[in-house]
Design a protein around this motif. Structure first.
Motif, PDB file in Angstrom:
ATOM      1  N   CYS A 156       0.863  -1.188   0.000  1.00 53.85           N
ATOM      2  CA  CYS A 156       0.000   0.000   0.000  1.00 53.85           C
ATOM      3  C   CYS A 156       0.903   1.244   0.000  1.00 53.85           C
TER       4      CYS A 156
ATOM      5  N   CYS B 230       0.567   2.897   3.756  1.00 51.31           N
ATOM      6  CA  CYS B 230       0.991   2.248   4.999  1.00 51.31           C
ATOM      7  C   CYS B 230       1.920   1.061   4.778  1.00 51.31           C
TER       8      CYS B 230
ATOM      9  N   CYS C 275      -4.562   0.475   0.381  1.00 50.36           N
ATOM     10  CA  CYS C 275      -5.250  -0.681   0.985  1.00 50.36           C
ATOM     11  C   CYS C 275      -6.625  -0.276   1.537  1.00 50.36           C
TER      12      CYS C 275
ATOM     13  N   CYS D 233      -6.543   1.917   4.734  1.00 45.84           N
ATOM     14  CA  CYS D 233      -6.237   3.345   4.537  1.00 45.84           C
ATOM     15  C   CYS D 233      -7.423   4.075   3.914  1.00 45.84           C
TER      16      CYS D 233
HETATM   17 ZN    ZN Z   1      -2.654   1.116   3.688  1.00 43.46          ZN
END
Ligand code: ZN
Ligand code: AMP
Ligand code: FES
Ligand code: ZN
Length: 317
Positions: free
Chosen positions: A277, A280, A289, A292
Protein backbone atom coordinates in the motif's frame (compact mmCIF):
# COMPACT_ATOMS: atom_id res chain seq x y z
CA UNK A 1 -21.40 -35.81 39.44
CA UNK A 2 -17.85 -37.09 39.75
CA UNK A 3 -14.64 -35.99 38.06
CA UNK A 4 -13.64 -38.35 35.27
CA UNK A 5 -10.01 -38.27 36.41
CA UNK A 6 -9.99 -38.30 40.24
CA UNK A 7 -13.62 -39.24 41.09
CA UNK A 8 -13.78 -36.15 43.35
CA UNK A 9 -16.76 -33.73 43.16
CA UNK A 10 -17.07 -32.32 39.64
CA UNK A 11 -17.82 -28.66 38.88
CA UNK A 12 -18.55 -28.94 35.15
CA UNK A 13 -19.96 -31.45 32.72
CA UNK A 14 -18.66 -31.46 29.17
CA UNK A 15 -21.34 -33.41 27.34
CA UNK A 16 -19.42 -33.38 24.07
CA UNK A 17 -16.74 -35.49 25.74
CA UNK A 18 -19.24 -37.29 27.94
CA UNK A 19 -17.16 -36.26 30.95
CA UNK A 20 -17.28 -34.27 34.19
CA UNK A 21 -14.30 -32.55 35.79
CA UNK A 22 -13.24 -31.09 39.13
CA UNK A 23 -11.54 -27.66 39.08
CA UNK A 24 -8.00 -29.00 38.85
CA UNK A 25 -8.75 -31.50 36.12
CA UNK A 26 -10.92 -29.09 34.17
CA UNK A 27 -7.97 -26.68 33.99
CA UNK A 28 -5.80 -29.59 32.85
CA UNK A 29 -8.42 -30.56 30.28
CA UNK A 30 -8.41 -27.01 28.83
CA UNK A 31 -4.62 -26.99 28.68
CA UNK A 32 -4.65 -30.35 26.95
CA UNK A 33 -7.19 -29.21 24.36
CA UNK A 34 -5.19 -26.08 23.55
CA UNK A 35 -1.90 -28.00 23.40
CA UNK A 36 -3.54 -30.56 21.11
CA UNK A 37 -4.83 -27.87 18.73
CA UNK A 38 -1.44 -26.15 18.63
CA UNK A 39 0.31 -29.41 17.86
CA UNK A 40 -2.22 -30.82 15.39
CA UNK A 41 -2.18 -27.70 13.24
CA UNK A 42 1.47 -26.65 13.79
CA UNK A 43 0.30 -23.34 15.19
CA UNK A 44 3.29 -22.33 17.28
CA UNK A 45 6.78 -23.83 17.24
CA UNK A 46 8.85 -23.98 20.43
CA UNK A 47 10.61 -20.67 21.06
CA UNK A 48 8.39 -18.63 18.75
CA UNK A 49 7.06 -15.29 19.97
CA UNK A 50 3.30 -14.85 20.13
CA UNK A 51 1.10 -11.75 20.07
CA UNK A 52 -2.28 -12.54 21.60
CA UNK A 53 -5.14 -10.26 20.57
CA UNK A 54 -7.16 -9.54 23.70
CA UNK A 55 -10.64 -8.08 23.66
CA UNK A 56 -11.18 -8.28 27.43
CA UNK A 57 -13.73 -11.05 26.87
CA UNK A 58 -13.58 -14.58 28.24
CA UNK A 59 -12.03 -16.27 25.20
CA UNK A 60 -9.01 -14.07 24.65
CA UNK A 61 -8.24 -13.74 28.38
CA UNK A 62 -8.52 -17.52 28.79
CA UNK A 63 -6.25 -17.90 25.77
CA UNK A 64 -3.64 -15.51 27.17
CA UNK A 65 -3.68 -17.35 30.49
CA UNK A 66 -3.51 -20.79 28.86
CA UNK A 67 -0.62 -19.85 26.55
CA UNK A 68 1.35 -18.59 29.54
CA UNK A 69 0.60 -21.79 31.48
CA UNK A 70 1.78 -23.81 28.50
CA UNK A 71 5.08 -21.90 28.58
CA UNK A 72 4.78 -19.72 25.48
CA UNK A 73 6.47 -16.35 25.10
CA UNK A 74 3.39 -14.13 24.80
CA UNK A 75 2.57 -10.43 24.73
CA UNK A 76 -0.90 -8.93 24.51
CA UNK A 77 -2.54 -6.40 22.21
CA UNK A 78 -5.76 -4.57 23.03
CA UNK A 79 -7.40 -2.33 20.44
CA UNK A 80 -9.65 0.48 21.67
CA UNK A 81 -12.58 0.40 19.26
CA UNK A 82 -14.44 3.34 20.82
CA UNK A 83 -17.72 1.48 21.30
CA UNK A 84 -18.79 3.54 24.33
CA UNK A 85 -18.96 1.93 27.74
CA UNK A 86 -18.57 -1.53 26.23
CA UNK A 87 -15.04 -0.68 25.07
CA UNK A 88 -14.17 1.12 28.33
CA UNK A 89 -15.11 -1.91 30.43
CA UNK A 90 -13.41 -4.33 28.01
CA UNK A 91 -10.19 -2.33 28.15
CA UNK A 92 -10.32 -2.28 31.96
CA UNK A 93 -10.51 -6.08 32.09
CA UNK A 94 -7.55 -6.49 29.74
CA UNK A 95 -5.56 -3.88 31.68
CA UNK A 96 -6.28 -5.49 35.05
CA UNK A 97 -5.40 -8.97 33.79
CA UNK A 98 -2.03 -7.73 32.50
CA UNK A 99 -1.26 -5.56 35.54
CA UNK A 100 -2.03 -8.30 38.08
CA UNK A 101 0.37 -10.65 36.32
CA UNK A 102 2.93 -8.05 35.28
CA UNK A 103 2.60 -8.99 31.61
CA UNK A 104 3.82 -7.18 28.50
CA UNK A 105 0.97 -5.76 26.49
CA UNK A 106 0.15 -2.97 24.06
CA UNK A 107 -2.87 -0.72 23.69
CA UNK A 108 -3.82 0.91 20.42
CA UNK A 109 -6.75 3.26 20.31
CA UNK A 110 -8.42 3.77 16.94
CA UNK A 111 -9.48 7.33 17.69
CA UNK A 112 -6.14 8.42 19.07
CA UNK A 113 -4.15 6.80 16.29
CA UNK A 114 -6.41 7.23 13.29
CA UNK A 115 -9.10 9.74 14.25
CA UNK A 116 -12.11 7.41 14.05
CA UNK A 117 -13.94 4.77 16.07
CA UNK A 118 -16.13 1.84 15.07
CA UNK A 119 -19.50 3.66 15.36
CA UNK A 120 -18.30 6.58 13.19
CA UNK A 121 -16.70 4.20 10.70
CA UNK A 122 -19.97 2.27 10.43
CA UNK A 123 -21.86 5.51 9.82
CA UNK A 124 -19.33 6.75 7.26
CA UNK A 125 -19.18 3.48 5.32
CA UNK A 126 -22.89 2.68 5.71
CA UNK A 127 -22.07 -0.95 6.30
CA UNK A 128 -22.57 -3.20 9.31
CA UNK A 129 -20.24 -2.07 12.14
CA UNK A 130 -18.54 -5.49 12.32
CA UNK A 131 -17.21 -4.94 8.83
CA UNK A 132 -15.11 -1.83 9.70
CA UNK A 133 -14.39 -3.31 13.12
CA UNK A 134 -13.03 -6.56 11.67
CA UNK A 135 -10.97 -4.81 9.03
CA UNK A 136 -9.45 -2.42 11.57
CA UNK A 137 -8.58 -5.23 13.95
CA UNK A 138 -6.97 -7.38 11.26
CA UNK A 139 -4.90 -4.47 10.01
CA UNK A 140 -3.68 -3.54 13.48
CA UNK A 141 -2.90 -7.14 14.45
CA UNK A 142 -0.64 -7.29 11.38
CA UNK A 143 0.91 -3.90 12.02
CA UNK A 144 1.77 -4.53 15.66
CA UNK A 145 2.98 -8.07 14.92
CA UNK A 146 5.42 -6.72 12.35
CA UNK A 147 6.54 -3.86 14.59
CA UNK A 148 7.13 -6.20 17.50
CA UNK A 149 8.79 -8.84 15.34
CA UNK A 150 6.59 -11.65 16.68
CA UNK A 151 6.14 -14.86 14.71
CA UNK A 152 2.46 -15.41 15.19
CA UNK A 153 -0.80 -13.67 16.12
CA UNK A 154 -3.24 -15.70 18.25
CA UNK A 155 -6.94 -14.86 18.57
CA UNK A 156 -9.55 -16.28 20.93
CA UNK A 157 -11.94 -17.72 18.34
CA UNK A 158 -13.48 -20.82 19.90
CA UNK A 159 -15.35 -23.86 18.58
CA UNK A 160 -18.72 -22.05 18.69
CA UNK A 161 -17.33 -19.11 16.69
CA UNK A 162 -15.73 -21.28 14.04
CA UNK A 163 -18.71 -23.62 13.71
CA UNK A 164 -21.06 -20.62 13.36
CA UNK A 165 -18.90 -18.96 10.69
CA UNK A 166 -18.66 -22.28 8.87
CA UNK A 167 -22.41 -22.71 9.08
CA UNK A 168 -22.98 -19.26 7.58
CA UNK A 169 -20.45 -19.83 4.83
CA UNK A 170 -22.07 -23.16 3.94
CA UNK A 171 -25.60 -21.76 4.01
CA UNK A 172 -24.59 -19.07 1.54
CA UNK A 173 -21.91 -21.11 -0.26
CA UNK A 174 -19.19 -18.53 0.21
CA UNK A 175 -16.65 -20.86 -1.33
CA UNK A 176 -13.78 -18.34 -1.14
CA UNK A 177 -14.28 -17.98 2.60
CA UNK A 178 -14.60 -21.76 2.99
CA UNK A 179 -11.19 -22.14 1.36
CA UNK A 180 -9.65 -19.85 3.96
CA UNK A 181 -11.57 -20.94 7.04
CA UNK A 182 -8.71 -22.73 8.75
CA UNK A 183 -7.39 -22.59 12.32
CA UNK A 184 -4.00 -21.52 10.92
CA UNK A 185 -3.30 -19.02 8.18
CA UNK A 186 0.35 -19.19 7.17
CA UNK A 187 2.60 -16.12 7.11
CA UNK A 188 3.34 -14.52 3.77
CA UNK A 189 3.45 -11.25 1.84
CA UNK A 190 3.96 -9.22 4.96
CA UNK A 191 1.24 -10.97 6.96
CA UNK A 192 2.27 -12.83 10.13
CA UNK A 193 0.88 -16.31 10.78
CA UNK A 194 -2.60 -16.26 12.38
CA UNK A 195 -3.72 -19.00 14.73
CA UNK A 196 -6.83 -19.92 16.73
CA UNK A 197 -5.66 -22.19 19.56
CA UNK A 198 -9.11 -22.34 21.24
CA UNK A 199 -10.84 -24.21 18.41
CA UNK A 200 -11.14 -27.31 20.57
CA UNK A 201 -12.88 -25.43 23.41
CA UNK A 202 -16.48 -24.25 23.45
CA UNK A 203 -17.64 -20.84 24.60
CA UNK A 204 -19.09 -22.36 27.75
CA UNK A 205 -15.75 -24.00 28.54
CA UNK A 206 -13.75 -20.78 28.10
CA UNK A 207 -16.22 -18.96 30.38
CA UNK A 208 -15.94 -21.76 32.98
CA UNK A 209 -12.16 -21.65 32.67
CA UNK A 210 -12.13 -17.92 33.49
CA UNK A 211 -14.39 -18.50 36.48
CA UNK A 212 -12.29 -21.27 37.98
CA UNK A 213 -9.09 -19.31 37.33
CA UNK A 214 -10.55 -16.15 38.89
CA UNK A 215 -10.28 -14.12 35.68
CA UNK A 216 -12.72 -11.18 35.45
CA UNK A 217 -13.92 -10.56 31.92
CA UNK A 218 -16.34 -8.43 29.93
CA UNK A 219 -19.57 -10.43 30.06
CA UNK A 220 -21.54 -8.20 27.69
CA UNK A 221 -21.59 -8.96 23.99
CA UNK A 222 -20.54 -6.17 21.64
CA UNK A 223 -23.66 -3.93 21.39
CA UNK A 224 -22.93 -3.25 17.73
CA UNK A 225 -23.13 -6.95 16.91
CA UNK A 226 -26.61 -7.41 18.45
CA UNK A 227 -29.00 -9.10 16.07
CA UNK A 228 -26.42 -9.94 13.42
CA UNK A 229 -26.52 -13.11 11.39
CA UNK A 230 -23.59 -14.70 13.14
CA UNK A 231 -25.44 -14.74 16.47
CA UNK A 232 -28.43 -16.35 14.75
CA UNK A 233 -26.20 -19.13 13.41
CA UNK A 234 -24.79 -19.68 16.88
CA UNK A 235 -28.27 -20.01 18.34
CA UNK A 236 -29.30 -22.48 15.65
CA UNK A 237 -26.24 -24.63 16.30
CA UNK A 238 -26.84 -24.48 20.04
CA UNK A 239 -30.32 -25.88 19.52
CA UNK A 240 -28.88 -28.80 17.55
CA UNK A 241 -26.00 -29.31 20.01
CA UNK A 242 -28.45 -29.45 22.90
CA UNK A 243 -30.15 -32.46 21.32
CA UNK A 244 -27.01 -34.04 19.90
CA UNK A 245 -23.90 -33.15 21.89
CA UNK A 246 -20.78 -33.24 19.74
CA UNK A 247 -22.45 -32.05 16.55
CA UNK A 248 -20.57 -28.74 16.46
CA UNK A 249 -17.27 -30.50 16.90
CA UNK A 250 -18.07 -33.03 14.16
CA UNK A 251 -19.30 -30.30 11.83
CA UNK A 252 -16.18 -28.16 12.19
CA UNK A 253 -13.49 -30.82 12.46
CA UNK A 254 -15.19 -32.96 9.81
CA UNK A 255 -15.00 -29.95 7.51
CA UNK A 256 -11.28 -29.52 8.23
CA UNK A 257 -10.57 -33.24 7.74
CA UNK A 258 -12.73 -34.03 4.79
CA UNK A 259 -13.97 -30.93 3.00
CA UNK A 260 -11.72 -27.88 3.38
CA UNK A 261 -9.21 -29.07 0.78
CA UNK A 262 -11.95 -29.36 -1.84
CA UNK A 263 -12.53 -25.61 -1.66
CA UNK A 264 -8.89 -24.64 -1.69
CA UNK A 265 -8.27 -25.78 -5.28
CA UNK A 266 -10.81 -23.35 -6.71
CA UNK A 267 -9.98 -20.49 -4.37
CA UNK A 268 -9.00 -17.09 -5.64
CA UNK A 269 -6.26 -16.36 -3.15
CA UNK A 270 -4.06 -14.52 -5.60
CA UNK A 271 -1.33 -13.47 -3.21
CA UNK A 272 0.89 -13.04 -6.26
CA UNK A 273 -1.00 -9.91 -7.28
CA UNK A 274 -0.36 -8.08 -3.99
CA UNK A 275 1.89 -5.05 -3.64
CA UNK A 276 2.64 -2.64 -0.79
CA UNK A 277 0.00 0.00 0.00
CA UNK A 278 1.46 3.39 -0.96
CA UNK A 279 0.34 4.88 2.36
CA UNK A 280 0.99 2.25 5.00
CA UNK A 281 2.97 -0.49 3.27
CA UNK A 282 0.47 -3.25 4.01
CA UNK A 283 -0.01 -5.81 1.23
CA UNK A 284 -2.94 -4.92 -1.03
CA UNK A 285 -4.25 -5.80 -4.49
CA UNK A 286 -4.68 -2.07 -5.30
CA UNK A 287 -2.61 1.06 -4.76
CA UNK A 288 -4.16 2.08 -1.43
CA UNK A 289 -5.25 -0.68 0.99
CA UNK A 290 -8.82 -1.03 2.27
CA UNK A 291 -7.78 0.07 5.75
CA UNK A 292 -6.24 3.34 4.54
CA UNK A 293 -9.37 4.01 2.49
CA UNK A 294 -11.44 3.42 5.64
CA UNK A 295 -9.26 5.87 7.60
CA UNK A 296 -9.76 8.44 4.85
CA UNK A 297 -13.55 8.06 4.89
CA UNK A 298 -14.10 7.67 8.62
CA UNK A 299 -11.30 9.77 10.12
CA UNK A 300 -11.90 13.33 11.32
CA UNK A 301 -15.57 12.84 12.27
CA UNK A 302 -16.81 13.52 15.76
CA UNK A 303 -16.94 10.41 17.98
CA UNK A 304 -19.96 8.14 18.14
CA UNK A 305 -21.89 9.05 14.96
CA UNK A 306 -25.37 7.59 14.59
CA UNK A 307 -25.06 3.98 13.57
CA UNK A 308 -27.20 2.82 10.68
CA UNK A 309 -27.14 -0.89 11.44
CA UNK A 310 -28.03 -2.26 8.03
CA UNK A 311 -28.89 -5.82 8.86
CA UNK A 312 -29.08 -8.52 6.25
CA UNK A 313 -26.19 -7.28 4.17
CA UNK A 314 -23.21 -9.40 3.50
CA UNK A 315 -20.90 -9.47 6.51
CA UNK A 316 -17.25 -10.26 6.70
CA UNK A 317 -16.83 -13.64 8.39
ZN1 ZN B 1 -2.65 1.12 3.69
P1 AMP C 1 -14.70 -11.16 17.93
O1 AMP C 1 -14.45 -10.81 16.51
O2 AMP C 1 -15.15 -10.00 18.76
O3 AMP C 1 -15.49 -12.41 18.12
O4 AMP C 1 -13.27 -11.49 18.52
C1 AMP C 1 -12.51 -12.54 18.05
C2 AMP C 1 -11.11 -12.42 18.58
O5 AMP C 1 -10.51 -11.22 18.09
C3 AMP C 1 -11.03 -12.30 20.09
O6 AMP C 1 -11.04 -13.55 20.72
C4 AMP C 1 -9.72 -11.58 20.27
O7 AMP C 1 -8.65 -12.48 20.15
C5 AMP C 1 -9.70 -10.63 19.08
N1 AMP C 1 -10.25 -9.31 19.44
C6 AMP C 1 -11.55 -8.92 19.44
N2 AMP C 1 -11.68 -7.64 19.84
C7 AMP C 1 -10.43 -7.20 20.10
C8 AMP C 1 -9.89 -5.96 20.55
N3 AMP C 1 -10.67 -4.90 20.83
N4 AMP C 1 -8.55 -5.86 20.70
C9 AMP C 1 -7.75 -6.91 20.44
N5 AMP C 1 -8.21 -8.10 20.01
C10 AMP C 1 -9.52 -8.25 19.84
FE1 FES D 1 -16.77 -5.12 16.69
FE2 FES D 1 -19.01 -6.18 15.60
S1 FES D 1 -18.50 -4.13 15.95
S2 FES D 1 -17.27 -7.18 16.35
ZN1 ZN E 1 -10.49 -34.36 39.32
Amino acid sequence: MKCRVCRGPAVIDVRRHNANFCVEHFIEQCERQVAKAIEAFDMIAPGERVLVAVSGGKDSLALWDLLIRLGYDVEGLYIGLGIGEYSDVSGDHARRFAAERDLTWHVLDLREEYGYDVPTAAAATRRVPCSACGMSKRHLFDRVALERGVDVVATGHNLDDEAAVLFGNVLHWHTDYLARQLPVLPAGHGFPRKVKPLVRLSERESAAYCIVRGIDYQVEECPMAAGNRHLGYKEALNTIEERSPGTKHDFYFGFLDRAAALFRSGATIDAEGLSACVRCGAPTPGEVCAFCRLVERAGGHEPGGAVPVTLGRREQP
